[in-house]
Design a protein around this motif. Structure first.
Motif, PDB file in Angstrom:
ATOM      1  N   PRO A  29     -22.916  15.924   3.238  1.00  0.00           N
ATOM      2  CA  PRO A  29     -23.263  17.196   2.613  1.00  0.00           C
ATOM      3  C   PRO A  29     -22.800  18.400   3.398  1.00  0.00           C
ATOM      4  O   PRO A  29     -22.473  19.438   2.835  1.00  0.00           O
ATOM      5  CB  PRO A  29     -24.795  17.135   2.544  1.00  0.00           C
ATOM      6  CG  PRO A  29     -25.192  16.162   3.606  1.00  0.00           C
ATOM      7  CD  PRO A  29     -24.092  15.148   3.638  1.00  0.00           C
ATOM      8  N   SER A  30     -22.745  18.296   4.725  1.00  0.00           N
ATOM      9  CA  SER A  30     -22.375  19.457   5.527  1.00  0.00           C
ATOM     10  C   SER A  30     -20.904  19.808   5.355  1.00  0.00           C
ATOM     11  O   SER A  30     -20.512  20.953   5.468  1.00  0.00           O
ATOM     12  CB  SER A  30     -22.664  19.198   6.998  1.00  0.00           C
ATOM     13  OG  SER A  30     -21.816  18.199   7.494  1.00  0.00           O
ATOM     14  N   PHE A  31     -20.085  18.788   5.076  1.00  0.00           N
ATOM     15  CA  PHE A  31     -18.664  19.044   4.901  1.00  0.00           C
ATOM     16  C   PHE A  31     -18.323  19.422   3.464  1.00  0.00           C
ATOM     17  O   PHE A  31     -17.440  20.224   3.218  1.00  0.00           O
ATOM     18  CB  PHE A  31     -17.849  17.817   5.310  1.00  0.00           C
ATOM     19  CG  PHE A  31     -16.398  17.931   4.935  1.00  0.00           C
ATOM     20  CD1 PHE A  31     -15.600  18.876   5.556  1.00  0.00           C
ATOM     21  CD2 PHE A  31     -15.853  17.136   3.952  1.00  0.00           C
ATOM     22  CE1 PHE A  31     -14.262  19.006   5.204  1.00  0.00           C
ATOM     23  CE2 PHE A  31     -14.524  17.262   3.606  1.00  0.00           C
ATOM     24  CZ  PHE A  31     -13.729  18.193   4.233  1.00  0.00           C
ATOM     25  N   ALA A  32     -19.063  18.851   2.513  1.00  0.00           N
ATOM     26  CA  ALA A  32     -18.714  19.023   1.106  1.00  0.00           C
ATOM     27  C   ALA A  32     -18.622  20.489   0.704  1.00  0.00           C
ATOM     28  O   ALA A  32     -17.717  20.889  -0.024  1.00  0.00           O
ATOM     29  CB  ALA A  32     -19.737  18.310   0.229  1.00  0.00           C
ATOM     30  N   ALA A  33     -19.537  21.307   1.190  1.00  0.00           N
ATOM     31  CA  ALA A  33     -19.547  22.712   0.795  1.00  0.00           C
ATOM     32  C   ALA A  33     -18.331  23.463   1.316  1.00  0.00           C
ATOM     33  O   ALA A  33     -17.881  24.438   0.723  1.00  0.00           O
ATOM     34  CB  ALA A  33     -20.824  23.379   1.303  1.00  0.00           C
ATOM     35  N   ALA A  34     -17.785  22.996   2.441  1.00  0.00           N
ATOM     36  CA  ALA A  34     -16.661  23.705   3.055  1.00  0.00           C
ATOM     37  C   ALA A  34     -15.313  23.152   2.645  1.00  0.00           C
ATOM     38  O   ALA A  34     -14.289  23.773   2.857  1.00  0.00           O
ATOM     39  CB  ALA A  34     -16.791  23.638   4.575  1.00  0.00           C
ATOM     40  N   ALA A  35     -15.291  21.978   2.012  1.00  0.00           N
ATOM     41  CA  ALA A  35     -14.054  21.255   1.764  1.00  0.00           C
ATOM     42  C   ALA A  35     -12.977  22.027   1.016  1.00  0.00           C
ATOM     43  O   ALA A  35     -11.802  21.896   1.341  1.00  0.00           O
ATOM     44  CB  ALA A  35     -14.365  19.949   1.031  1.00  0.00           C
ATOM     45  N   PRO A  36     -13.291  22.826  -0.007  1.00  0.00           N
ATOM     46  CA  PRO A  36     -12.210  23.476  -0.772  1.00  0.00           C
ATOM     47  C   PRO A  36     -11.247  24.307   0.058  1.00  0.00           C
ATOM     48  O   PRO A  36     -10.085  24.415  -0.284  1.00  0.00           O
ATOM     49  CB  PRO A  36     -12.985  24.354  -1.758  1.00  0.00           C
ATOM     50  CG  PRO A  36     -14.285  23.647  -1.944  1.00  0.00           C
ATOM     51  CD  PRO A  36     -14.600  23.077  -0.596  1.00  0.00           C
ATOM     52  N   ALA A  37     -11.704  24.872   1.163  1.00  0.00           N
ATOM     53  CA  ALA A  37     -10.837  25.727   1.971  1.00  0.00           C
ATOM     54  C   ALA A  37      -9.665  24.959   2.553  1.00  0.00           C
ATOM     55  O   ALA A  37      -8.615  25.521   2.830  1.00  0.00           O
ATOM     56  CB  ALA A  37     -11.639  26.369   3.092  1.00  0.00           C
ATOM     57  N   PRO A 310     -25.444  15.987  10.461  1.00  0.00           N
ATOM     58  CA  PRO A 310     -24.481  17.085  10.570  1.00  0.00           C
ATOM     59  C   PRO A 310     -24.860  18.292   9.714  1.00  0.00           C
ATOM     60  O   PRO A 310     -24.478  19.423  10.027  1.00  0.00           O
ATOM     61  CB  PRO A 310     -23.167  16.459  10.082  1.00  0.00           C
ATOM     62  CG  PRO A 310     -23.590  15.333   9.191  1.00  0.00           C
ATOM     63  CD  PRO A 310     -24.838  14.790   9.827  1.00  0.00           C
ATOM     64  N   GLU A 311     -25.618  18.054   8.640  1.00  0.00           N
ATOM     65  CA  GLU A 311     -26.023  19.163   7.781  1.00  0.00           C
ATOM     66  C   GLU A 311     -26.977  20.121   8.495  1.00  0.00           C
ATOM     67  O   GLU A 311     -27.147  21.272   8.078  1.00  0.00           O
ATOM     68  CB  GLU A 311     -26.673  18.622   6.492  1.00  0.00           C
ATOM     69  CG  GLU A 311     -28.078  18.067   6.641  1.00  0.00           C
ATOM     70  CD  GLU A 311     -28.147  16.658   7.234  1.00  0.00           C
ATOM     71  OE1 GLU A 311     -29.267  16.133   7.370  1.00  0.00           O
ATOM     72  OE2 GLU A 311     -27.085  16.093   7.557  1.00  0.00           O
ATOM     73  N   ILE A 312     -27.573  19.665   9.593  1.00  0.00           N
ATOM     74  CA  ILE A 312     -28.430  20.515  10.426  1.00  0.00           C
ATOM     75  C   ILE A 312     -27.641  21.075  11.602  1.00  0.00           C
ATOM     76  O   ILE A 312     -27.707  22.271  11.902  1.00  0.00           O
ATOM     77  CB  ILE A 312     -29.648  19.716  10.939  1.00  0.00           C
ATOM     78  CG1 ILE A 312     -30.529  19.252   9.773  1.00  0.00           C
ATOM     79  CG2 ILE A 312     -30.461  20.544  11.938  1.00  0.00           C
ATOM     80  CD1 ILE A 312     -31.661  18.330  10.194  1.00  0.00           C
ATOM     81  N   ILE A 313     -26.895  20.226  12.263  1.00  0.00           N
ATOM     82  CA  ILE A 313     -26.205  20.606  13.500  1.00  0.00           C
ATOM     83  C   ILE A 313     -25.039  21.556  13.242  1.00  0.00           C
ATOM     84  O   ILE A 313     -24.870  22.565  13.940  1.00  0.00           O
ATOM     85  CB  ILE A 313     -25.707  19.346  14.240  1.00  0.00           C
ATOM     86  CG1 ILE A 313     -26.879  18.413  14.553  1.00  0.00           C
ATOM     87  CG2 ILE A 313     -24.961  19.744  15.515  1.00  0.00           C
ATOM     88  CD1 ILE A 313     -28.019  19.051  15.321  1.00  0.00           C
ATOM     89  N   ASN A 314     -24.213  21.271  12.240  1.00  0.00           N
ATOM     90  CA  ASN A 314     -23.014  22.090  12.005  1.00  0.00           C
ATOM     91  C   ASN A 314     -23.322  23.559  11.716  1.00  0.00           C
ATOM     92  O   ASN A 314     -22.683  24.448  12.294  1.00  0.00           O
ATOM     93  CB  ASN A 314     -22.167  21.482  10.896  1.00  0.00           C
ATOM     94  CG  ASN A 314     -21.506  20.177  11.303  1.00  0.00           C
ATOM     95  OD1 ASN A 314     -21.554  19.781  12.464  1.00  0.00           O
ATOM     96  ND2 ASN A 314     -20.898  19.501  10.344  1.00  0.00           N
ATOM     97  N   PRO A 315     -24.267  23.864  10.841  1.00  0.00           N
ATOM     98  CA  PRO A 315     -24.581  25.280  10.619  1.00  0.00           C
ATOM     99  C   PRO A 315     -25.098  25.990  11.863  1.00  0.00           C
ATOM    100  O   PRO A 315     -24.793  27.177  12.069  1.00  0.00           O
ATOM    101  CB  PRO A 315     -25.645  25.230   9.515  1.00  0.00           C
ATOM    102  CG  PRO A 315     -25.398  23.950   8.801  1.00  0.00           C
ATOM    103  CD  PRO A 315     -24.965  22.996   9.876  1.00  0.00           C
ATOM    104  N   ASP A 316     -25.863  25.289  12.692  1.00  0.00           N
ATOM    105  CA  ASP A 316     -26.345  25.916  13.923  1.00  0.00           C
ATOM    106  C   ASP A 316     -25.194  26.176  14.895  1.00  0.00           C
ATOM    107  O   ASP A 316     -25.173  27.210  15.589  1.00  0.00           O
ATOM    108  CB  ASP A 316     -27.410  25.027  14.583  1.00  0.00           C
ATOM    109  CG  ASP A 316     -28.768  25.134  13.894  1.00  0.00           C
ATOM    110  OD1 ASP A 316     -28.895  25.961  12.959  1.00  0.00           O
ATOM    111  OD2 ASP A 316     -29.687  24.393  14.283  1.00  0.00           O
TER     112      ASP A 316
END
Length: 323
Positions: A29-37, A310-316
């Protein structure tokens, strides 16, 4: 309702591909939101290669993203490789950073050597890499043993090379118990690591991720077999001698003076259910020793929380990078 029969192999492959695609987004989930870029044509570059150190060792590295973007350098834990950062590499690549990860000497695709498997040489290898790529204003992120490597390097880095540092589940200030460090782990723990690594590395490298590393030994834990085998795969590509030597490096190196010398902002992240590097004798001390430290404690998270959450760690991480 009508049912369309499978009339050929292609149809079956289509269904399987669709299922795998949905599964990929479900587990990342943490990557999915950013993938289009990432799909922006011509906007990014990707490469990999080797840098040769003064003693002739070849250090493998990945280098993704615009060379003009701020670099983020990821340092893996024992006994893993740059591949342990796959999720973070993809996430921050999509965010427009230049992301770099290397295999420590003796690990993964780097040269297997019986020399230099200690922190002074690890830090010198990082310096060779940053010189080779001419990295400036970089953010260095280290997990576990990689956190020790980060702080040892940053304390010695050339001016202008480092902007910030992050320690995740990291081994500093020092792991082994002594008169000066009564809260540490007994040397017998690390002797056991050495005996298991030399005696039956293949089994040990399954037992660690299947148990305490990711918290899969906790009641009710959702065990991810792919994560376990990926840990095993990475570990088994390295040199057993380098892995054996590295146990002393990560457990007995005293990073106290390094922590005190570092004058860039340092984010210390640690799960309070870390069974590999207990938080009380690591993060809680390190955050007080650095001049510009910030501590984030994650309730119930394990040592390998970058992979499990990663959905917690990556945004932080992203918030710290941009602050």
């Amino acid at each position: 309702m009508t049912t369309q029969p499978y009339d050929d192999g292609a149809s079956r492959r289509d269904v399987l591909a669709a299922g795998l695609g949905l599964a990929a987004f479900a587990v990342a989930p943490s990557f999915a939101a950013a993938a289009p870029a990432i799909s922006s044509p011509g906007a990014k570059t990707m490469s990999s290669g080797f840098v040769t150190t003064k003693d002739g060792v070849q250090i493998y590295y990945k280098d993704w993203g615009p060379k003009t973007a701020q670099p983020v350098v990821f340092h893996h834990g024992w006994p893993l490789t740059a591949d342990d950062w796959d999720n973070q590499m993809m996430f921050f690549y999509a965010q427009g950073f230049r992301v770099i990860a290397h295999d420590r000497r003796g690990h993964g695709r780097s040269t297997q050597t019986d020399t230099g498997n200690e922190m002074d040489t690890y830090a010198a290898d990082v310096a060779a890499l940053t010189d080779h790529l001419d990295l400036k204003n970089a953010i260095h992120v280290g997990h576990s043993t990689g956190g020790g490597e980060v702080i040892h390097y940053v304390a010695r880095a050339k001016p202008g090379r480092v902007a910030k540092a992050v320690l995740i589940g990291a081994v500093p200030p020092i792991m082994v118990k002594s008169d000066k460090n009564p809260g540490g782990l007994p040397i017998e723990v690390f002797d056991g690591f050495r005996a298991a690594t030399a005696g039956n590395r293949a089994q040990f490298f399954y037992d660690v991720p299947a148990g305490p590393f990711y918290g899969f030994n906790r009641p009710g834990a959702k065990v991810d077999q792919g994560v376990i085998w990926n840990w095993w795969r990475q570990g088994m590509t390295g040199s057993v001698k380098a892995h054996y030597d590295c146990i002393k490096a990560f457990s007995e190196t005293d990073f106290t003076d390094d922590l005190k010398k570092v004058d860039v902002p340092v984010l210390v992240m640690h799960g309070d259910d870390d069974q590999i590097v207990p938080i009380a004798d690591s993060a809680l001390l390190s955050a007080k020793l650095v001049k510009k430290g910030e501590l984030k404690v994650y309730k119930g998270l394990p040592h390998g929380m970058c992979t499990t959450h990663p959905e917690i760690i990556n945004p932080d991480l992203l918030a710290f990078f941009k602050a």
